[in-house]
Design a protein around this motif. Sequence first.
Motif, PDB file in Angstrom:
ATOM      1  N   ILE A  73       0.804  -1.225   0.000  1.00 43.36           N
ATOM      2  CA  ILE A  73       0.000   0.000   0.000  1.00 43.36           C
ATOM      3  C   ILE A  73       0.838   1.276   0.000  1.00 43.36           C
ATOM      4  N   THR A  74       2.151   1.152   0.206  1.00 46.28           N
ATOM      5  CA  THR A  74       2.974   2.365   0.286  1.00 46.28           C
ATOM      6  C   THR A  74       4.035   2.474  -0.798  1.00 46.28           C
ATOM      7  N   MET A  75       4.361   1.390  -1.482  1.00 47.13           N
ATOM      8  CA  MET A  75       5.508   1.440  -2.395  1.00 47.13           C
ATOM      9  C   MET A  75       5.292   2.401  -3.556  1.00 47.13           C
ATOM     10  N   ARG A  76       4.029   2.690  -3.884  1.00 43.91           N
ATOM     11  CA  ARG A  76       3.750   3.618  -4.981  1.00 43.91           C
ATOM     12  C   ARG A  76       3.735   5.076  -4.527  1.00 43.91           C
ATOM     13  N   SER A  77       3.685   5.319  -3.242  1.00 48.78           N
ATOM     14  CA  SER A  77       3.425   6.653  -2.705  1.00 48.78           C
ATOM     15  C   SER A  77       4.303   7.725  -3.334  1.00 48.78           C
ATOM     16  N   PHE A  78       5.609   7.568  -3.217  1.00 47.93           N
ATOM     17  CA  PHE A  78       6.546   8.538  -3.783  1.00 47.93           C
ATOM     18  C   PHE A  78       7.340   7.955  -4.949  1.00 47.93           C
ATOM     19  N   ALA A  79       7.634   6.656  -4.886  1.00 49.66           N
ATOM     20  CA  ALA A  79       8.499   6.036  -5.887  1.00 49.66           C
ATOM     21  C   ALA A  79       7.902   6.132  -7.287  1.00 49.66           C
ATOM     22  N   GLU A  80       6.611   5.837  -7.432  1.00 52.47           N
ATOM     23  CA  GLU A  80       5.986   5.858  -8.745  1.00 52.47           C
ATOM     24  C   GLU A  80       5.941   7.273  -9.313  1.00 52.47           C
ATOM     25  N   GLU A  81       5.633   8.240  -8.456  1.00 54.07           N
ATOM     26  CA  GLU A  81       5.577   9.630  -8.934  1.00 54.07           C
ATOM     27  C   GLU A  81       6.967  10.151  -9.264  1.00 54.07           C
ATOM     28  N   ARG A  83       9.382   8.245 -10.433  1.00 51.58           N
ATOM     29  CA  ARG A  83       9.755   7.585 -11.683  1.00 51.58           C
ATOM     30  C   ARG A  83       9.076   8.232 -12.884  1.00 51.58           C
ATOM     31  N   SER A  84       7.791   8.559 -12.720  1.00 47.73           N
ATOM     32  CA  SER A  84       7.034   9.126 -13.839  1.00 47.73           C
ATOM     33  C   SER A  84       7.248  10.627 -14.020  1.00 47.73           C
ATOM     34  N   GLY A  85       7.852  11.271 -13.033  1.00 49.90           N
ATOM     35  CA  GLY A  85       8.110  12.699 -13.126  1.00 49.90           C
ATOM     36  C   GLY A  85       7.005  13.574 -12.584  1.00 49.90           C
ATOM     37  N   THR A  86       5.896  12.975 -12.116  1.00 53.38           N
ATOM     38  CA  THR A  86       4.787  13.772 -11.604  1.00 53.38           C
ATOM     39  C   THR A  86       5.079  14.351 -10.226  1.00 53.38           C
ATOM     40  N   LEU A  87       6.029  13.741  -9.505  1.00 54.50           N
ATOM     41  CA  LEU A  87       6.380  14.283  -8.193  1.00 54.50           C
ATOM     42  C   LEU A  87       7.033  15.656  -8.340  1.00 54.50           C
ATOM     43  N   GLU A  88       7.844  15.818  -9.363  1.00 57.80           N
ATOM     44  CA  GLU A  88       8.481  17.113  -9.604  1.00 57.80           C
ATOM     45  C   GLU A  88       7.443  18.180  -9.900  1.00 57.80           C
ATOM     46  N   THR A  89       6.423  17.810 -10.683  1.00 61.20           N
ATOM     47  CA  THR A  89       5.343  18.753 -10.987  1.00 61.20           C
ATOM     48  C   THR A  89       4.576  19.111  -9.728  1.00 61.20           C
ATOM     49  N   LEU A  90       4.316  18.105  -8.884  1.00 61.17           N
ATOM     50  CA  LEU A  90       3.572  18.339  -7.650  1.00 61.17           C
ATOM     51  C   LEU A  90       4.341  19.243  -6.703  1.00 61.17           C
ATOM     52  N   CYS A 160       6.108   4.674   3.741  1.00 61.89           N
ATOM     53  CA  CYS A 160       6.186   5.948   3.010  1.00 61.89           C
ATOM     54  C   CYS A 160       7.625   6.455   2.967  1.00 61.89           C
ATOM     55  N   PHE A 161       8.342   6.294   4.069  1.00 61.61           N
ATOM     56  CA  PHE A 161       9.739   6.717   4.100  1.00 61.61           C
ATOM     57  C   PHE A 161      10.566   5.911   3.103  1.00 61.61           C
ATOM     58  N   ALA A 162      10.341   4.601   3.050  1.00 56.47           N
ATOM     59  CA  ALA A 162      11.073   3.746   2.114  1.00 56.47           C
ATOM     60  C   ALA A 162      10.758   4.131   0.673  1.00 56.47           C
ATOM     61  N   SER A 163       9.499   4.480   0.408  1.00 54.58           N
ATOM     62  CA  SER A 163       9.103   4.872  -0.936  1.00 54.58           C
ATOM     63  C   SER A 163       9.747   6.181  -1.358  1.00 54.58           C
ATOM     64  N   ALA A 164       9.991   7.061  -0.383  1.00 56.57           N
ATOM     65  CA  ALA A 164      10.614   8.349  -0.682  1.00 56.57           C
ATOM     66  C   ALA A 164      12.108   8.227  -0.935  1.00 56.57           C
ATOM     67  N   LEU A 165      12.692   7.086  -0.617  1.00 53.32           N
ATOM     68  CA  LEU A 165      14.130   6.894  -0.789  1.00 53.32           C
ATOM     69  C   LEU A 165      14.526   6.533  -2.215  1.00 53.32           C
ATOM     70  N   THR A 166      13.552   6.086  -3.023  1.00 56.03           N
ATOM     71  CA  THR A 166      13.903   5.547  -4.335  1.00 56.03           C
ATOM     72  C   THR A 166      12.819   5.864  -5.353  1.00 56.03           C
ATOM     73  N   SER A 167      13.134   5.670  -6.619  1.00 54.63           N
ATOM     74  CA  SER A 167      12.155   5.852  -7.692  1.00 54.63           C
ATOM     75  C   SER A 167      11.637   4.510  -8.208  1.00 54.63           C
ATOM     76  N   SER A 168      12.037   3.421  -7.562  1.00 57.56           N
ATOM     77  CA  SER A 168      11.601   2.083  -7.964  1.00 57.56           C
ATOM     78  C   SER A 168      10.621   1.520  -6.939  1.00 57.56           C
TER      79      SER A 168
END
Length: 250
Positions: A73-81, A83-90, A160-168
Amino acid sequence: MRTLLILLRKELKGFLLNPFGWVILAAVVLANGVGVSTAMKGFLDTPSQDSLVFATFHSPVFWFWFLFIFPLITMRSFAEEERSGTLETLLTAPVRTWQVVLSKYLAAFLFFILLWLPTLIQFHIFGWIAELPDAWTPGEILGTYGIIILMGMAFTAVGCFASALTSSQIIAGLLTICFLMILFFVGYVPVIWGGAFEGVGLFHYISCQEHLALFAKGFVDTRPLVYYPTLTFVVLFLTYQLVDYRRWKR
């Protein structure tokens, strides 16, 4: 607050309108159903004074699938965004970093709570089928679900912390499992080394196995009421610092 609610609603839709979210829900209901059935069969083979709730959750099988909920439930939180570049936009939008972090965390945590609502019905099925009183007391069921929510509060923050550490997503999931396994096995230190060494009280203090066992028997221990919210705050603060660093680095 309005911005936070908008972000939170967006994140929740990512769980509720995504088939993967419903797959996780079905898996949790199935896993808990197997646990309840196994406990009931255990009562049939060997009578016990333990409640159905305690027998269901006080087993290695429970911990195996319980800990695997959080990377899912958390691996997509930051890593997916990321990877896709949407986190930078956000992060370049007129929103604060803490709003981004808190919205993603709260969405994952609320979804975690939602996963457990159907399992409450499963404990009533025993009484409905056998036409017997429930094999547990209200204190035991409240204590068990209370400690599960407290653990979920902290473990979701770790994910969430683990997801923020990587883009995978895969690496984020593996990191989450590693962190949670460390927290889990630390609780076994007194069992392995015995309780006759200095500092053993610290390991009892952070032992999630002991916390669940006590609360599942209807006892209320104040240590988890301090430990898990504190751990949650510390991990979320680290997540905020990590995401904020990325924001200003850009």
